[in-house]
Design an enzyme around this catalytic site. Structure first.
Site: not given
Length: 400
Positions: A136, A221, A250
């Site tokens: 993702f 990532d 995040k």
């Protein structure tokens, strides 16, 4: 009069299905809803609230900056952005930083940079992107297609060309795909949405070696795994495998929206003025808060504490499982932990989430078969104990 959950259905686009309760206040790892009910937060806004709710250092940084400068365009620079960039460079492999607003934007920038650099160095044919299945990387159309989960990318028309996929942690499958036309490889050191699956060390090193051999850029990532969540500032430091480009978001802002792409000076030079941009990237408010986040997290005490708390969580989950055997495996690094449901309880993670909330503890899913924990990195012992006790009550109801 406060608006209720029904207002969501009336006014909001229905791409989410939020819980029936509405959180209105938070402190540390506790949240209260409109009725005053308390919850222990083991979800962390999906690995965002790295220092819990309303941490004094973050509130102080935001308040101070709010009284100084809110926004300037990237026609100018600003002090909080420069200070945050310096902190990230000093703490990592990187020489250069690009700021944006989210993990998707950070990955979009990383992929654009990698393709641009590869094409300029080796020609138009060098544009292939390799990604792992069940990964993702965000919700822009490019990143969602790179993610390798058709359920997120199907139904929006033709997909970008030049993307290929392989099975995560399968070095032989990867070796069969990479070639001299590969521009970049993008990987999560710990797959988050794919089920909280840490990479095997030999797999990551093998990918690194093959990328070097084929002049392909390696992108990590670290949107979910970064900023202390693994027990190191970034998970690549746990593995000792260094990427060419890294994305962060995040936990970087501790709840304030910000993303960053980190890379080397040699690669960064291909994004010359005008090749990429963003209106809000490097916003002084966001950068001031993120600067405070990194000051708190990037300390021996907090990073060591993440590993200690990992053991507390894993031991606690195993103790629950000894009474109510619903999990086949507990995996993850640091405070990104996944508990995998047994065959008998397949596809029922959402039920556990709902029952857990009823019992006053917030947890997450990572697919239909994994309960995910991504709490504050400074969650205290009492909050862990209370939250796990409430989870045990929820599991007992679930199996009854």
């Amino acid at each position: 009069m406060a608006l209720t959950r029904a207002a969501f259905d009336q006014y909001m686009v229905p791409n989410y299905a939020p819980a029936a309760f509405i959180p209105v206040r938070g402190e540390a790892s506790r949240v209260w809803d409109q009725s005053g009910k308390e919850y222990i937060d083991f979800a962390g806004g999906i690995a965002v609230n790295s220092l819990g709710h309303c941490h004094p250092a973050l509130v102080g940084a935001l308040t101070k900056q709010a009284n100084q400068l809110w926004h300037v365009s990237n026609v100018f620079t600003n002090e909080p952005a420069l200070e945050l960039a310096q902190k990230l460079v000093d703490a990592t492999f990187a020489d250069k930083v690009f700021f944006c607003n989210s993990g998707a934007e950070a990955n979009e920038a990383a992929l654009k940079l990698a393709r641009r650099a590869a094409i300029e160095r080796f020609g138009e044919q060098k544009n292939k992107v390799i990604s792992a299945l069940s990964s993702f990387h965000g919700r822009t159309f490019f990143t969602v297609c790179v993610g390798g989960q058709p359920k997120y990318s199907d139904g929006f028309g033709p997909k970008p060309a030049g993307i290929e996929y392989f099975e995560y942690n399968n070095l032989e499958a990867f070796k069969a795909l990479i070639d001299d036309d590969t521009a970049c490889v993008i990987l999560e050191p710990i797959q988050g949405e794919g089920g909280v699956v840490p990479a095997d060390a030999a797999f990551l090193q093998g990918v690194r070696d093959l990328c070097t051999q084929h002049n392909a850029y390696l992108i990590f990532d670290e949107v979910q795994s970064g900023m202390g969540r693994s027990g190191s500032l970034f998970a690549y430091q746990e593995y000792g495998v260094v990427p060419d480009i890294l994305s962060s978001a995040k936990s970087l802002g501790g709840g304030f929206p910000i993303g960053a792409m980190l890379t080397t000076a040699e690669i960064a030079k291909y994004l010359v003025a005008g090749t990429h941009g963003t209106t809000y990237g490097g916003n002084p408010l966001a950068c001031a808060v993120a600067g405070a986040v990194i000051d708190v997290i990037n300390t021996p005490e907090v990073l060591a504490g993440v590993k200690t708390k990992h053991a507390q969580f894993v031991d606690g989950i195993h103790a629950i499982n000894a009474k109510y055997p619903v999990f086949s495996q507990v995996r993850g690094l640091g405070l990104l932990i996944g508990a995998v449901l047994t065959e008998a309880y397949q596809d029922r993670a959402k039920e556990i989430l709902n029952i857990a909330a009823q019992n006053g503890v917030m947890v997450l899913m990572a697919g239909p078969n994994v309960i995910r924990f991504a709490p504050s990195l400074v969650v205290n012992d009492e909050e862990i104990t209370t939250g796990l006790a409430r989870l045990e009550m929820a599991i007992a109801q679930f199996v009854a």
